[in-house]
Design a protein around this motif. Structure first.
Motif, PDB file in Angstrom:
ATOM      1  N   THR A 261       0.829  -1.210   0.000  1.00 24.47           N
ATOM      2  CA  THR A 261       0.000   0.000   0.000  1.00 24.47           C
ATOM      3  C   THR A 261       0.858   1.253   0.000  1.00 24.47           C
ATOM      4  OG1 THR A 261      -1.742  -1.168   1.203  1.00 24.47           O
ATOM      5  CG2 THR A 261      -1.819   1.229   1.245  1.00 24.47           C
ATOM      6  N   ARG A 262       1.910   1.236   0.813  1.00 24.72           N
ATOM      7  CA  ARG A 262       2.786   2.412   0.896  1.00 24.72           C
ATOM      8  C   ARG A 262       3.528   2.658  -0.413  1.00 24.72           C
ATOM      9  NH1 ARG A 262       6.208   0.731   5.911  1.00 24.72           N
ATOM     10  NH2 ARG A 262       7.531   2.459   5.183  1.00 24.72           N
ATOM     11  N   VAL A 263       4.030   1.592  -1.014  1.00 23.89           N
ATOM     12  CA  VAL A 263       4.757   1.761  -2.281  1.00 23.89           C
ATOM     13  C   VAL A 263       3.818   2.296  -3.361  1.00 23.89           C
ATOM     14  CG1 VAL A 263       5.945   0.507  -4.121  1.00 23.89           C
ATOM     15  CG2 VAL A 263       6.502   0.026  -1.742  1.00 23.89           C
ATOM     16  N   HIS A 264       2.610   1.755  -3.419  1.00 18.73           N
ATOM     17  CA  HIS A 264       1.635   2.259  -4.382  1.00 18.73           C
ATOM     18  C   HIS A 264       1.347   3.736  -4.117  1.00 18.73           C
ATOM     19  CE1 HIS A 264      -1.835   2.236  -7.048  1.00 18.73           C
ATOM     20  NE2 HIS A 264      -2.531   2.833  -6.094  1.00 18.73           N
ATOM     21  N   HIS A 265       1.271   4.102  -2.846  1.00 19.81           N
ATOM     22  CA  HIS A 265       1.034   5.506  -2.489  1.00 19.81           C
ATOM     23  C   HIS A 265       2.208   6.382  -2.910  1.00 19.81           C
ATOM     24  CE1 HIS A 265      -0.238   8.930  -0.029  1.00 19.81           C
ATOM     25  NE2 HIS A 265       0.991   8.988   0.433  1.00 19.81           N
ATOM     26  N   MET A 266       3.429   5.898  -2.689  1.00 19.12           N
ATOM     27  CA  MET A 266       4.615   6.702  -3.053  1.00 19.12           C
ATOM     28  C   MET A 266       4.703   6.942  -4.550  1.00 19.12           C
ATOM     29  SD  MET A 266       7.713   5.344  -0.644  1.00 19.12           S
ATOM     30  CE  MET A 266       7.172   3.717  -0.200  1.00 19.12           C
ATOM     31  N   LEU A 267       4.344   5.920  -5.325  1.00 19.55           N
ATOM     32  CA  LEU A 267       4.488   6.021  -6.776  1.00 19.55           C
ATOM     33  C   LEU A 267       3.334   6.758  -7.439  1.00 19.55           C
ATOM     34  CD1 LEU A 267       5.836   2.425  -7.515  1.00 19.55           C
ATOM     35  CD2 LEU A 267       7.140   4.547  -7.235  1.00 19.55           C
TER      36      LEU A 267
END
Length: 962
Positions: A348-354
């Motif tokens: 979830t965090r990686v998707h949010h960062m990208l």
């Protein structure tokens, strides 16, 4: 009220209030999807604190507590006493003095007699004053305008004790877990080693550049698997030794920056506070949801801070992913902040960062935060003033004392503490359609022809207004052969009407006077005000001789024509509405005019309780014809109290359930709103007329409209024995069963039907199709396993059973149902094939294998293709090989089945499991040329040299022996 009671009431009500508040804040966040994680985290923190504050509302803001003592806030009518009155205008109602109580000791031995009916709630008008004796010291009670009735009232002290014990136990466990977590952090920090000077200087530079003012150590430890920041007074960042040795400098810098972000935000302290709040409210679901969301937003906020500091999104995301993989996705700990978290959170965090469209600013957005705080404040204000839904029943303000119930009597001078209670100033409605104000004389002195409705408690399902009565009063109808002790008073301004009856009483045929009283009995009716009151007083001496006294304005005078006219206007309605002497009166009316005259008399009654009593007496004393029964059914439908209506219907003799009347009687049953009363009536009808198909059909259709699953199921269970499958009963019955929402109750109904009529083909098929609608796998499996004993091997039953089995989601329950069916003797090959086909739908290899192992013990050769299709769908090599070896070891297995098993074995990936099947086949069947050929072909799929050699050696050994 004890402190424990108050605390538990407060905490339990805080659960639903907190859940609503959390749901409102979730909706708030949905309305602002572009809020950055820092602001979202702060909004969630405000929500968490609001949920904590909500239970404290009753300490300061709740002015109408649901547990308010009834003896200090409302006048309560008690069945243990003998007096009753109703205030119809602002006035004063007082208790008798001690001496007056002493003189009335004889009458106090008898309970109040009044018809049982359903009262309507009091209207909000001018308050009256109820005075209660100041017999014991008492703390001041607030003046309230209403006492709200909670939806859930817990009467059992053991439930209170169990809830308090569970709450304390859970809090203790969570606090102990926190304590152990703190000790673990201290130990980790003490045993960790310092990093090189170069890295310590780099940490200082990173802190200075990014304005992190907390003095932090950088340590390495071999006892942890994931990076973490340990806080409080001497913060430190711990890096696993393996990661420190493996990661590049840039990756290590990303990790250190993330942990610095946690320390800069004081996440160590907020996380500790969050865990303490969870321990204080261990069964508050809103706390855990908010805490879960805070964990995600906390990590995202740190990610945004690191990205803002480094300007590298992709490299930072790659670093986090690599650290998570090397850490094997392990969590940092209960009180430690980590860089990775679990797998789903990191994705979830990686998707949010990208996401390039997101709001990545690491600063608070003040306007949305202010709006959230304002919304939380409004919700708290509303929540703490909302009536409580859950309360523990209280008898009095003093928990250790007996209930003190205020018995109401006519005016007597007595000094007492006053408590304001809302009572309607006019038109006090005590029974639907009955208004006491109509009995109060107007200024002209004429009495309007309206009935007097006695005050009576509601049925168990319908408590009096917002406060349930302490005990139900005994209706007059139950005391027809005994004595009546009743006192009723109504007031309107300066005028009042009061009636008092002591003893067994009988009235004249025209209801205008008293005909007889039991020895020592008394009848008194008083109407008017202090200066012009009319009083008619009848007393009986020890021999039953009557003494009648009539007075006006305090002056005794002969009962003249005006006085007799006054009695003739007043007494008939009083007699009707009170239900006094109903048994004798109904008998007299029957003698004079027959059942129709009684029905006409009942039509003049407004009180539900009295109407019930007269109808009961009518049914018990007379035989009604069709038209009279139809009119009686119409009168029953007109009773507003479900309890009274149900009571009347249970007195209707079974002989009246004929084709001409059944519809009218069931129309009356349908008009009952209370599920419990409707169930009670339907059960009574089944006991009286279950042998009639039309009655069974009407009961099933009526039961379908019962809201309560428990009551509906109970009716259907009682109907199972007399059930018949013809006349539309079957369709109506199973439609009602399908409408049962509770899986447990639905299953109970079907199990009862199986026990009573499971051998009937059509009933069994309908039961199986109904079982398919059950959501709970356990309840559905319970019905199907019970149905196996009645299983018949034909197409309709087979399809219904397999379809129901296939609808089971739980592999364990699915397996148990199929295994139970396999054990049924005399199954056809079609059923065995259906079992094998159904087994393919089981996801669990272990459960699927258990079904096939049991199936292998039967004659599966006719369904060979279905059996091996199911076996080949097993992914576990061990389970697959176990099924095949069981089949090969079964005596009588044909060569064709052995060859099919060998071919199935070639699909096993594990050489060990595959060779075990082939060795077993070689040992038992290799003398058969076809099997031998299949074995030699199958062994070519074995990749392990050792396993290949062992199988070929076994094949060759058997070749030499034969």
């Amino acid at each position: 009220m004890t402190h424990v009671n108050f605390a538990m009431t407060t905490l339990l009500n805080g659960i639903w209030e907190g859940t609503l508040l959390a749901a409102a804040m979730w909706l708030f966040l949905k309305l602002f999807p572009r809020l950055n994680p820092t602001t979202r985290f702060t909004v969630l923190w405000v929500t968490l604190l609001s949920v904590l504050v909500l239970p404290l509302g009753p300490l300061t803001s709740r002015v109408t507590p649901a547990y308010a003592p009834m003896s200090t806030n409302l006048p309560v009518i008690t069945a243990a006493n003998q007096l009753m009155s109703v205030a119809a205008a602002p006035d004063t109602i007082q208790h008798p003095t001690a001496s007056q109580r002493h003189t009335k000791a004889a009458s106090e031995l008898h309970p109040v007699a009044a018809p049982k009916s359903k009262p309507l709630p009091l209207l909000k008008q001018e308050p009256a004053v109820v005075e209660t004796p100041n017999t014991a010291p008492r703390t001041a009670s607030p003046v309230v305008t209403a006492v709200p009735h909670p939806l859930i009232r817990i009467h059992s002290a053991s439930i209170l004790s169990a809830l308090a014990t569970m709450w304390v136990f859970l809090s203790f466990v969570l606090l102990a877990r926190l304590g152990f977590g703190l000790l673990k952090l201290r130990k980790l920090k003490a045993e960790a080693a310092e990093v090189s000077t170069e890295w310590q200087l780099r940490l200082e530079d990173l802190s200075r550049i990014n304005d992190v003012r907390r003095q932090t150590q950088l340590l390495v430890s071999s006892r942890i698997a994931a990076p973490m920041s340990l806080g409080f007074f001497h913060p430190a960042i711990l890096i696993p030794q393996a990661l420190f040795d493996t990661l590049s400098d840039s990756e290590l810098e990303h990790v250190v920056l993330h942990e610095l972000a946690h320390l800069r935000r004081r996440d160590d302290w907020t996380n500790l506070a969050q865990k303490v709040i969870e321990a204080m409210l261990p069964i508050q679901p809103a706390i855990y949801w908010v805490g879960h969301q805070m964990t995600i937003e906390r990590e995202m906020a740190c990610d945004d801070w690191v990205i803002a500091a480094t300007g590298t999104v992709e490299r930072y995301a790659a670093s986090l992913t690599r650290v998570a993989e090397l850490s094997q996705w392990r969590h940092a700990g209960i009180l430690a902040a980590g860089a990775t978290g679990n797998r789903s959170q990191l994705f979830t965090r990686v998707h949010h960062m990208l996401d390039k469209t997101r709001n990545a600013a690491p600063k608070l957005a003040l306007r949305p935060l202010a709006a959230a705080i304002a919304a939380a404040g409004v919700l708290i204000y509303v929540g703490v003033r909302t009536p409580q839904m859950i309360a523990f029943a209280q008898n009095t303000a003093h928990d250790n004392s007996h209930p003190q119930v205020a018995a109401l009597t006519p005016l007597q001078p007595l000094h007492a503490a006053q408590v304001q209670v809302p009572v309607p100033a006019h038109n006090v409605v005590l029974e639907q359609g009955t208004q006491l104000s109509a009995l109060i004389p107007e200024s002209s002195g004429q009495l309007p022809p309206s009935p007097l409705s006695p005050l009576s408690p509601g049925s168990p399902e319908s408590p009096l207004a917002a406060v349930a009565p302490p005990a139900p009063m005994t209706p007059v109808a139950s005391q027809q052969s005994g004595e009546t002790h009743m006192e009723m008073t109504t007031r309107n301004g300066m005028t009042s009407l009061s009636v008092k009856i002591d003893g067994s009483i009988e009235f004249t045929d025209d209801d205008s006077d008293v005909k007889s009283l039991s020895p020592g009995g008394r009848f008194r009716i008083e109407d008017g005000n202090l200066f012009s009151a009319r009083v008619y007083d009848v007393k009986a001496d020890s021999a039953g001789n009557l003494t009648k006294t009539y007075s006006v304005g305090g002056s005794v005078k002969p009962l003249d024509a005006e006085g007799r006219a006054w009695l003739a206007r007043l007494m008939p309605q009083m007699i009707r509405e009170s239900g006094v002497g109903a048994e004798r009166r109904v008998a007299r009316i029957l003698r004079q005019g027959g059942p129709q005259a009684v029905i006409t008399e009942i039509g003049l009654i407004h009180s539900d309780g009295s109407k019930r009593i007269y109808l009961e007496q009518l049914f018990s004393q007379a035989t009604l014809n069709i038209e009279q029964l139809k009119e009686a059914a119409r009168l029953i439908r007109g009773i507003s109290s479900d309890g009274d209506k149900a009571q009347v219907l249970t007195t209707v003799d079974g002989k009246y359930f004929t084709g001409d009347l059944r519809g009218n009687l069931f129309d009356a049953v349908q008009s009952i709103s209370s599920d419990g009363d409707k169930r009670r009536v339907l059960s009574d009808i089944l006991n009286k007329d279950a042998g009639n198909i039309d009655t069974l059909l009407s009961v099933a259709r009526t039961a379908e409209h019962i809201s309560s699953d428990g009551d509906k199921a109970q009716v259907l269970i009682e109907m199972a024995n007399p059930y018949r499958a013809n006349g539309g009963v079957a369709m109506a019955y199973f439609e009602a069963a399908k409408s049962v929402s509770s899986d447990g109750d639905h299953a109970r109904v079907l199990l009862a039907m199986l026990a009573a009529h499971g051998d009937d083909h059509d009933t069994l098929a309908r039961t199986l199709r109904s079982a398919q609608k059950i959501s709970s796998d356990g309840d559905k499996a319970r019905v199907l396993k019970e149905a196996v004993a009645r299983y018949s091997d034909d197409e309709i039953i087979r399809k219904a059973f397999i379809d129901a089995a296939d609808s089971i989601s739980s592999d364990g329950d699915h397996q148990q149902v199929l295994v139970t069916l396999v054990h049924r003797q005399g199954l056809s090959s079609t059923t065995l094939g259906g079992i094998a086909h159904s087994a393919q739908r089981i996801s669990s290899d272990g459960d699927k294998a258990r079904v096939l192992v049991e199936l292998a013990g039967t004659n599966v050769e006719p369904v060979r293709d279905d059996f091996f299709a199911a076996a080949d769908s097993i992914n576990s090599d061990g389970d697959h090989s176990h099924v095949l070896t069981v089949l090969l070891d079964k005596p009588g297995t044909s060569s064709a089945m052995a060859i099919a098993a060998i071919q199935s074995a070639t699909r096993i990936s594990s050489d060990g499991d595959k060779s075990r099947v082939l060795l077993d086949a070689a040992d038992r069947y290799s003398k058969d040329p076809a099997v031998n050929s299949a074995l030699r072909k199958a062994v070519e799929s074995v990749h392990s040299d050792g396993e290949y050699r062992s199988v070929m050696t076994e094949i060759m050994r058997h070749d030499q022996n034969h």
